[in-house]
Design an enzyme around this catalytic site. Structure first.
Site, PDB file in Angstrom:
ATOM      1  N   CYS A 277      57.194 126.433  20.491  1.00  0.00           N
ATOM      2  CA  CYS A 277      56.979 127.923  21.068  1.00  0.00           C
ATOM      3  C   CYS A 277      56.632 127.846  22.526  1.00  0.00           C
ATOM      4  O   CYS A 277      56.687 126.649  23.071  1.00  0.00           O
ATOM      5  CB  CYS A 277      55.640 127.991  20.317  1.00  0.00           C
ATOM      6  SG  CYS A 277      55.418 128.128  18.591  1.00  0.00           S
TER       7      CYS A 277
ATOM      8  N   ARG B  28      64.272 127.057  23.475  1.00  0.00           N
ATOM      9  CA  ARG B  28      63.235 126.170  22.459  1.00  0.00           C
ATOM     10  C   ARG B  28      63.504 126.635  21.009  1.00  0.00           C
ATOM     11  O   ARG B  28      62.880 125.856  19.975  1.00  0.00           O
ATOM     12  CB  ARG B  28      61.895 126.549  22.818  1.00  0.00           C
ATOM     13  CG  ARG B  28      61.404 125.733  24.048  1.00  0.00           C
ATOM     14  CD  ARG B  28      60.209 126.023  24.738  1.00  0.00           C
ATOM     15  NE  ARG B  28      59.649 125.224  25.712  1.00  0.00           N
ATOM     16  CZ  ARG B  28      58.615 124.474  25.728  1.00  0.00           C
ATOM     17  NH1 ARG B  28      58.167 124.265  24.621  1.00  0.00           N
ATOM     18  NH2 ARG B  28      58.187 123.570  26.669  1.00  0.00           N
TER      19      ARG B  28
ATOM     20  N   TRP C 267      57.464 129.996  17.188  1.00  0.00           N
ATOM     21  CA  TRP C 267      58.540 129.471  16.022  1.00  0.00           C
ATOM     22  C   TRP C 267      57.518 129.280  14.895  1.00  0.00           C
ATOM     23  O   TRP C 267      56.296 128.438  14.915  1.00  0.00           O
ATOM     24  CB  TRP C 267      58.903 127.775  16.418  1.00  0.00           C
ATOM     25  CG  TRP C 267      59.892 127.425  15.583  1.00  0.00           C
ATOM     26  CD1 TRP C 267      61.181 127.593  15.123  1.00  0.00           C
ATOM     27  CD2 TRP C 267      59.331 126.282  14.720  1.00  0.00           C
ATOM     28  NE1 TRP C 267      61.798 126.836  14.378  1.00  0.00           N
ATOM     29  CE2 TRP C 267      60.612 125.979  13.903  1.00  0.00           C
ATOM     30  CE3 TRP C 267      58.386 125.442  14.691  1.00  0.00           C
ATOM     31  CZ2 TRP C 267      60.617 124.758  13.111  1.00  0.00           C
ATOM     32  CZ3 TRP C 267      58.422 124.484  13.894  1.00  0.00           C
ATOM     33  CH2 TRP C 267      59.698 124.152  13.029  1.00  0.00           C
TER      34      TRP C 267
ATOM     35  N   ASN D 163      50.682 126.928  21.389  1.00  0.00           N
ATOM     36  CA  ASN D 163      51.632 126.137  20.680  1.00  0.00           C
ATOM     37  C   ASN D 163      51.001 124.851  19.909  1.00  0.00           C
ATOM     38  O   ASN D 163      50.028 124.322  20.263  1.00  0.00           O
ATOM     39  CB  ASN D 163      52.466 125.392  21.937  1.00  0.00           C
ATOM     40  CG  ASN D 163      53.234 126.502  22.524  1.00  0.00           C
ATOM     41  OD1 ASN D 163      53.266 127.685  22.118  1.00  0.00           O
ATOM     42  ND2 ASN D 163      54.068 126.099  23.666  1.00  0.00           N
ATOM     43  N   GLY D 164      51.589 124.458  19.015  1.00  0.00           N
ATOM     44  CA  GLY D 164      51.145 123.203  18.143  1.00  0.00           C
ATOM     45  C   GLY D 164      50.482 123.925  16.990  1.00  0.00           C
ATOM     46  O   GLY D 164      50.863 124.749  16.368  1.00  0.00           O
TER      47      GLY D 164
ATOM     48  N   GLU E 154      75.071 111.660  12.661  1.00  0.00           N
ATOM     49  CA  GLU E 154      74.936 112.730  13.586  1.00  0.00           C
ATOM     50  C   GLU E 154      75.904 113.919  13.219  1.00  0.00           C
ATOM     51  O   GLU E 154      75.476 115.047  13.469  1.00  0.00           O
ATOM     52  CB  GLU E 154      75.113 112.082  14.968  1.00  0.00           C
ATOM     53  CG  GLU E 154      75.236 113.331  16.050  1.00  0.00           C
ATOM     54  CD  GLU E 154      74.011 114.070  16.371  1.00  0.00           C
ATOM     55  OE1 GLU E 154      74.490 114.765  17.155  1.00  0.00           O
ATOM     56  OE2 GLU E 154      72.911 113.679  15.864  1.00  0.00           O
TER      57      GLU E 154
ATOM     58  N   LYS F 132      74.733 117.666  12.576  1.00  0.00           N
ATOM     59  CA  LYS F 132      75.136 118.650  13.543  1.00  0.00           C
ATOM     60  C   LYS F 132      75.710 120.096  12.538  1.00  0.00           C
ATOM     61  O   LYS F 132      75.274 121.188  12.873  1.00  0.00           O
ATOM     62  CB  LYS F 132      76.240 118.368  14.496  1.00  0.00           C
ATOM     63  CG  LYS F 132      75.989 117.733  15.810  1.00  0.00           C
ATOM     64  CD  LYS F 132      74.993 118.581  16.769  1.00  0.00           C
ATOM     65  CE  LYS F 132      74.504 117.867  17.550  1.00  0.00           C
ATOM     66  NZ  LYS F 132      73.139 117.310  17.105  1.00  0.00           N
TER      67      LYS F 132
ATOM     68  N   GLU G 297      72.758 121.712  11.079  1.00  0.00           N
ATOM     69  CA  GLU G 297      72.145 122.571  11.915  1.00  0.00           C
ATOM     70  C   GLU G 297      72.654 123.816  12.311  1.00  0.00           C
ATOM     71  O   GLU G 297      71.891 125.043  12.460  1.00  0.00           O
ATOM     72  CB  GLU G 297      71.932 121.836  13.212  1.00  0.00           C
ATOM     73  CG  GLU G 297      70.977 120.403  13.187  1.00  0.00           C
ATOM     74  CD  GLU G 297      70.795 119.803  14.647  1.00  0.00           C
ATOM     75  OE1 GLU G 297      69.681 119.578  15.016  1.00  0.00           O
ATOM     76  OE2 GLU G 297      71.930 119.637  15.012  1.00  0.00           O
TER      77      GLU G 297
ATOM     78  N   HIS H 152      78.988 103.115  -4.170  1.00  0.00           N
ATOM     79  CA  HIS H 152      77.585 102.944  -4.638  1.00  0.00           C
ATOM     80  C   HIS H 152      77.135 104.271  -4.980  1.00  0.00           C
ATOM     81  O   HIS H 152      75.638 104.402  -4.862  1.00  0.00           O
ATOM     82  CB  HIS H 152      76.601 102.080  -3.656  1.00  0.00           C
ATOM     83  CG  HIS H 152      77.356 100.829  -3.524  1.00  0.00           C
ATOM     84  ND1 HIS H 152      77.173  99.529  -4.552  1.00  0.00           N
ATOM     85  CD2 HIS H 152      78.010 100.167  -2.462  1.00  0.00           C
ATOM     86  CE1 HIS H 152      77.552  98.492  -4.109  1.00  0.00           C
ATOM     87  NE2 HIS H 152      78.359  98.925  -2.991  1.00  0.00           N
TER      88      HIS H 152
ATOM     89  N   LYS I 186      63.678 123.542  19.847  1.00  0.00           N
ATOM     90  CA  LYS I 186      64.389 122.369  20.710  1.00  0.00           C
ATOM     91  C   LYS I 186      63.466 121.371  21.023  1.00  0.00           C
ATOM     92  O   LYS I 186      63.767 120.190  20.864  1.00  0.00           O
ATOM     93  CB  LYS I 186      64.773 123.135  22.037  1.00  0.00           C
ATOM     94  CG  LYS I 186      65.268 122.410  22.917  1.00  0.00           C
ATOM     95  CD  LYS I 186      66.663 121.898  22.428  1.00  0.00           C
ATOM     96  CE  LYS I 186      67.451 120.987  23.445  1.00  0.00           C
ATOM     97  NZ  LYS I 186      68.463 120.383  23.027  1.00  0.00           N
TER      98      LYS I 186
END
Length: 609
Positions: A2, A27, A74, A98-99, A481, A485, A488, A504, A604
């Protein structure tokens, strides 16, 4: 995560609050709001969705107050609705936060019993009523905050605006970052970071963990966690006074992908002595490398995958055993820390809550700490023994690109430096490896030329429901990664696997509909990777191969697509191979019409657990 902004101004502040919040859009957020004092009365405007919705509301119902707070939210507690949007308010005050307040249920029950009415699903509302209760008992706003802060558990940053107090803002910080800005004519500012305040001032003070601050025009009074007055230094910030823009690119992510040759070169120049072909760290190591026994790396998300790649480098070049942990797991497993051990914490923002908690655990257990961060004034940078900066510049897109390759660059240089200091690498071998690093920016520039072909390939992925990524050695973390991506920003289900693990379990997924992206530089395990690739081909999988000419020719199977990179030495190929993996995810999401820079549900900078 946030974003917080507060302004004690000389004129109407609503427009400036919006401008500052725009600088924090990177963010990630799902609602926004502002509050000001209108003739001493609290007035709020809040809206779901993007800031343009809040701007439209302000055009319809303007605010003219000279003191105010703003927020991009957020969602954590409660859905992203207008009612749950910040600021939250009572008849006495308004709060942005925030938090996470971990004990909000306990506080809420206590306050409801005292007659307070809660109207949102958020944890933040407990702060509103807690401070309001203290004011109703006869305390001043400053006294009320002093009495309330010790009751709060969790990680938070707060900005509080009080009814009838035209010359007062209070900020508090525990865990989540918060900065004070000093403007002209006595104007004062609060912000989540320097970027939020850069349009107003280049002089800031960061609150230390546990600090809170009483702002009046022309003054800032800092107090520590024990409510004792403290002095905190003023710093000059280099954050741009202009909004970061996309230039000629459609999205920030595209711009940041294309900036990688430049920013990796800039980072290399900070760590490499090009004339002598050796690593030159820009800091003194806080330990004797020969005494070092082990390394622990901890990080989250993309930064964790950078650490996974670096594990191969530290073990090979410095002959040091490496443990790597997701920070959110490390902090809870009570890991035994080795004597004479080093922890490396990797974080783009330098404020990632779980990574910061891991750092503090390590410090408490006698470890030296190096923080690999993109924000040199961040909490992780300040609390590490040494901050190793990545010079990626502001990264606005939520999905990390240039920060990742700069993290890899720093970690590669650090691995070589430790290897040379420990006597594992002699001068000739160090020079050979440094020369390989020095050509990486040029190879990245060559990789950018593959963009048209990658865009065409992305149309295949855009029609898939699932995608599998495979790699061996340092290409295994790249497979993870790449899958991250794609998940996301396109919301396609994707998984990354070590190619040797295919038989496997994951091989059961392979059919004619499944795209399989194989990351295969020409390295010591190429032959093994090709064997795994042929297992996929035998079952009809649609193989997209990322490799150089030798690797693609060695595959000797029919490919659904190829990304043919220039030939290169294998040691640091992961840095170059990251770029086409990013572009493939980017163009898939664009093809599907997704919001690339601000994907749903993501933020972010994750400053909560």
């Amino acid at each position: 995560m946030c974003g917080i902004v507060g302004i004690l101004g000389q004129g109407p502040v609503a427009g400036s609050l919006i401008d500052a919040l725009k600088r924090l859009e990177y963010r990630g957020y799902d609602s926004a709001g502002v509050a000001t004092l209108e003739d001493g009365r609290l007035e709020r405007r809040r809206a779901e969705g993007k800031l343009r919705n809040l701007e439209a509301l302000l055009r319809e119902k303007p605010l003219h107050g000279c003191v105010g707070i703003g927020h991009t939210r957020w969602a954590t507690h409660g859905r992203p609705t207008e009612n749950n949007a910040h600021p939250h308010a009572s008849d006495k005050l308004a709060v942005v936060h925030n938090g996470i307040i971990e004990n909000f249920r306990e506080l809420r029950d206590e306050l409801i019993a005292l007659g307070h009415k809660f109207v949102t699903q958020t944890d933040t509302e407990a702060v509103v009523h807690l401070v309001t209760e203290q004011i109703r008992r006869g305390l001043s706003p400053v006294e009320a905050v002093a009495a309330s802060l010790p009751r709060l558990k969790g990680a938070f940053a707060l900005a509080i605006l009080f009814e009838g107090e035209e010359n007062l803002l209070i900020g508090a910080r525990r865990g989540a970052p918060l900065a004070v800005g000093y403007g002209e004519g006595g104007e004062m500012y609060l912000g989540s970071d320097a970027l939020a305040l850069a349009a107003f001032t280049d002089t800031i003070t960061y609150l230390e963990d546990g600090d809170w601050v009483i702002l009046r025009r022309g003054s800032a009074e800092f107090r520590d966690e024990e409510n004792k007055p403290v002095e905190r230094p003023k710093l000059k910030t280099q954050a741009s006074a202009f909004l970061v823009d996309k230039g000629n690119y459609r999205h920030f992510m595209a711009k940041e992908i294309h900036e990688q040759p430049e920013v990796v070169a800039r980072t290399l120049a900070h760590y490499i002595d090009f004339s002598n072909g050796c690593v030159r760290l820009p800091f003194e190591l806080p330990f004797d490398p020969k005494d070092l026994r082990a390394i622990t790396i901890t990080a989250c998300g993309t930064a964790y995958y950078a650490g996974m790649v670096a594990k191969y480098w530290f073990e090979r070049f410095a002959r040091l055993p490496v443990e790597i942990d997701v920070a959110s797991e490390f902090r809870y497993r009570d890991a035994p820390m080795p004597e004479k051990g080093l922890m490396i914490v990797v974080s783009q923002s330098g404020e990632t809550a779980d990574s910061l908690a891991s750092l503090r655990f390590a410090r408490a257990h006698g470890q030296k700490v190096i923080g690999v961060v993109n924000v040199p004034t961040s909490t992780i940078a300040r609390e590490s023994d040494v901050a190793a900066p990545t010079l990626a510049g502001p990264e606005i897109g939520v999905a990390s690109t240039k920060a990742f390759t700069c993290q890899l660059t720093v970690l590669a240089a650090l691995a070589l430096a430790l290897g040379r200091a420990r006597g594992v690498l002699d001068a000739a071998e160090e020079k050979r490896l440094v020369n390989e690093l020095m050509v990486v920016p040029g190879l990245l520039a060559e990789a950018m030329k593959l963009e048209p072909g990658i865009e065409a390939l992305s149309h295949q992925l855009g029609k898939a429901r699932d995608v599998l990524y495979l790699g061996r050695g340092p290409s295994y973390p790249l497979a993870l990664e790449g899958a991250l991506k794609l998940k996301e920003i396109s919301y396609i289900h994707a998984e990354g696997y070590a190619a040797g693990e295919l038989k496997h379990g994951p091989i059961a997924l392979i059919d004619e509909q499944l795209p399989v992206i194989v990351i295969a530089p020409t390295d010591s395990v190429l032959e093994k990777t090709v064997s795994n690739l042929q297992e996929v081909a035998a079952r009809g999988g649609r193989i997209i191969m990322v490799g150089d000419s030798h690797a693609i020719d060695a595959a000797a199977v029919s490919l659904a697509g190829e990304i043919r990179l220039p030939d290169m030495a294998p040691d640091f190929a992961a840095i170059v191979y990251a770029a086409p993996i990013q572009m493939l995810a980017y163009y898939t999401a664009v093809f599907m019409g997704k919001d690339v820079d601000q994907p749903r549900n993501l933020a972010k900078s994750v400053t909560v657990e």
